[in-house]
Design a protein around this motif. Structure first.
Motif, mmCIF file in Angstrom:
data_model
loop_
_atom_site.group_PDB
_atom_site.id
_atom_site.type_symbol
_atom_site.label_atom_id
_atom_site.label_comp_id
_atom_site.label_asym_id
_atom_site.label_seq_id
_atom_site.Cartn_x
_atom_site.Cartn_y
_atom_site.Cartn_z
ATOM 1 N N UNK A 178 7.304 31.725 -23.589
ATOM 2 C CA UNK A 178 8.640 31.705 -24.175
ATOM 3 C C UNK A 178 8.614 30.622 -25.249
ATOM 4 N N UNK A 179 9.025 30.970 -26.466
ATOM 5 C CA UNK A 179 9.000 30.008 -27.567
ATOM 6 C C UNK A 179 10.349 29.960 -28.264
ATOM 7 N N UNK A 180 10.509 28.937 -29.076
ATOM 8 C CA UNK A 180 11.636 28.799 -29.990
ATOM 9 C C UNK A 180 11.074 28.441 -31.359
ATOM 10 N N UNK A 181 11.914 28.553 -32.361
ATOM 11 C CA UNK A 181 11.547 28.068 -33.691
ATOM 12 C C UNK A 181 12.306 26.774 -33.943
ATOM 13 N N UNK A 182 11.892 26.044 -34.948
ATOM 14 C CA UNK A 182 12.559 24.784 -35.292
ATOM 15 C C UNK A 182 13.987 25.020 -35.766
ATOM 16 N N UNK A 183 14.281 26.228 -36.218
ATOM 17 C CA UNK A 183 15.621 26.553 -36.702
ATOM 18 C C UNK A 183 16.589 26.933 -35.579
ATOM 19 N N UNK A 184 16.071 27.275 -34.394
ATOM 20 C CA UNK A 184 16.949 27.580 -33.267
ATOM 21 C C UNK A 184 17.767 26.338 -32.931
ATOM 22 N N UNK A 185 18.923 26.549 -32.315
ATOM 23 C CA UNK A 185 19.701 25.372 -31.929
ATOM 24 C C UNK A 185 19.401 24.993 -30.482
ATOM 25 N N UNK A 217 20.632 27.294 -27.635
ATOM 26 C CA UNK A 217 19.787 28.478 -27.425
ATOM 27 C C UNK A 217 18.528 28.109 -26.645
ATOM 28 N N UNK A 218 17.940 26.978 -26.979
ATOM 29 C CA UNK A 218 16.733 26.526 -26.283
ATOM 30 C C UNK A 218 17.041 26.231 -24.815
ATOM 31 N N UNK A 219 18.161 25.587 -24.550
ATOM 32 C CA UNK A 219 18.534 25.270 -23.170
ATOM 33 C C UNK A 219 18.772 26.551 -22.370
ATOM 34 N N UNK A 220 19.381 27.547 -22.982
ATOM 35 C CA UNK A 220 19.606 28.827 -22.305
ATOM 36 C C UNK A 220 18.262 29.483 -21.969
ATOM 37 N N UNK A 223 12.092 27.056 -16.831
ATOM 38 C CA UNK A 223 11.070 26.159 -17.365
ATOM 39 C C UNK A 223 11.741 24.950 -18.006
ATOM 40 N N UNK A 224 11.027 23.877 -18.091
ATOM 41 C CA UNK A 224 11.505 22.674 -18.765
ATOM 42 C C UNK A 224 10.663 22.360 -19.984
ATOM 43 N N UNK A 225 9.954 23.366 -20.482
ATOM 44 C CA UNK A 225 8.968 23.160 -21.552
ATOM 45 C C UNK A 225 8.912 24.407 -22.420
ATOM 46 N N UNK A 226 9.253 24.262 -23.698
ATOM 47 C CA UNK A 226 9.196 25.394 -24.621
ATOM 48 C C UNK A 226 8.439 24.977 -25.882
ATOM 49 N N UNK A 227 7.353 25.681 -26.181
ATOM 50 C CA UNK A 227 6.642 25.418 -27.436
ATOM 51 C C UNK A 227 7.517 25.843 -28.627
ATOM 52 N N UNK A 228 7.429 25.073 -29.699
ATOM 53 C CA UNK A 228 8.156 25.382 -30.930
ATOM 54 C C UNK A 228 7.124 25.882 -31.932
ATOM 55 N N UNK A 229 7.375 27.080 -32.460
ATOM 56 C CA UNK A 229 6.398 27.720 -33.337
ATOM 57 C C UNK A 229 6.997 28.053 -34.696
ATOM 58 N N UNK A 230 6.098 28.133 -35.661
ATOM 59 C CA UNK A 230 6.410 28.652 -36.981
ATOM 60 C C UNK A 230 5.478 29.848 -37.133
#
Length: 142
Positions: free
Chosen positions: A13-20, A23-26, A33-40
């Motif tokens: 499960x990933x997020x982007x730097x532009x996500x808020x 959204x990441x907490x959801x 999980x308490x850990x989400x990689x941020x990808x471009x």
């Protein structure tokens, strides 16, 4: 001895730097999980932990619309898929982390956790040792 690619989790499960951060907490809640990689794209650019959300977002009173980029950890310790169990456990202990992104040619290909190491019975000693070293140095155990 198997490499990390044989035991890593590759459904990430990933997020982007532009996500808020809301959204990441959801996503953290939905995926437990308490850990989400941020990808471009597929390139790892940071990680966001539940601790980042508490310390850098909530404690500093950022609203839920704050971008992930503002609170993520940019200096990420990672490992390649060809790394051994021993190398990975040592890296986790040295850097006091319980999860490591697995990166190949700059692209995120998996996540390895102490739990991944521990479930492989042959390697439980290395995982246990890494966990012990991480837990011993935790400021919350005193």
């Amino acid at each position: 001895m198997p490499n990390i690619e044989n035991i890593m989790t590759d459904s990430i499960v990933t997020c982007t730097a532009q996500d808020n951060i809301y959204e990441a907490a959801v996503k953290m809640k939905e995926h437990d999980t308490g850990f989400i990689p941020i990808v471009d794209g597929e390139r790892l650019i940071g990680v966001l932990t539940d601790r980042d959300l508490v310390i850098r977002a909530m404690a500093e009173k950022h609203p839920g619309s704050t971008s992930v980029r503002d609170v993520m950890t940019e200096e990420v310790i990672s490992v390649g898929p060809e790394a051994t169990i021993d190398e990975t456990a040592e890296l986790m202990a040295d850097h006091q982390v319980r999860r490591l992104p697995v990166v190949q040619d700059g692209k995120l290909v998996g996540i390895v956790s102490l739990g991944d190491l521990a479930i492989h019975v042959h390697f439980a000693d290395e995982a246990g040792e890494a966990l012990s070293e991480i837990s011993e140095q935790s400021p919350y155990t005193h």
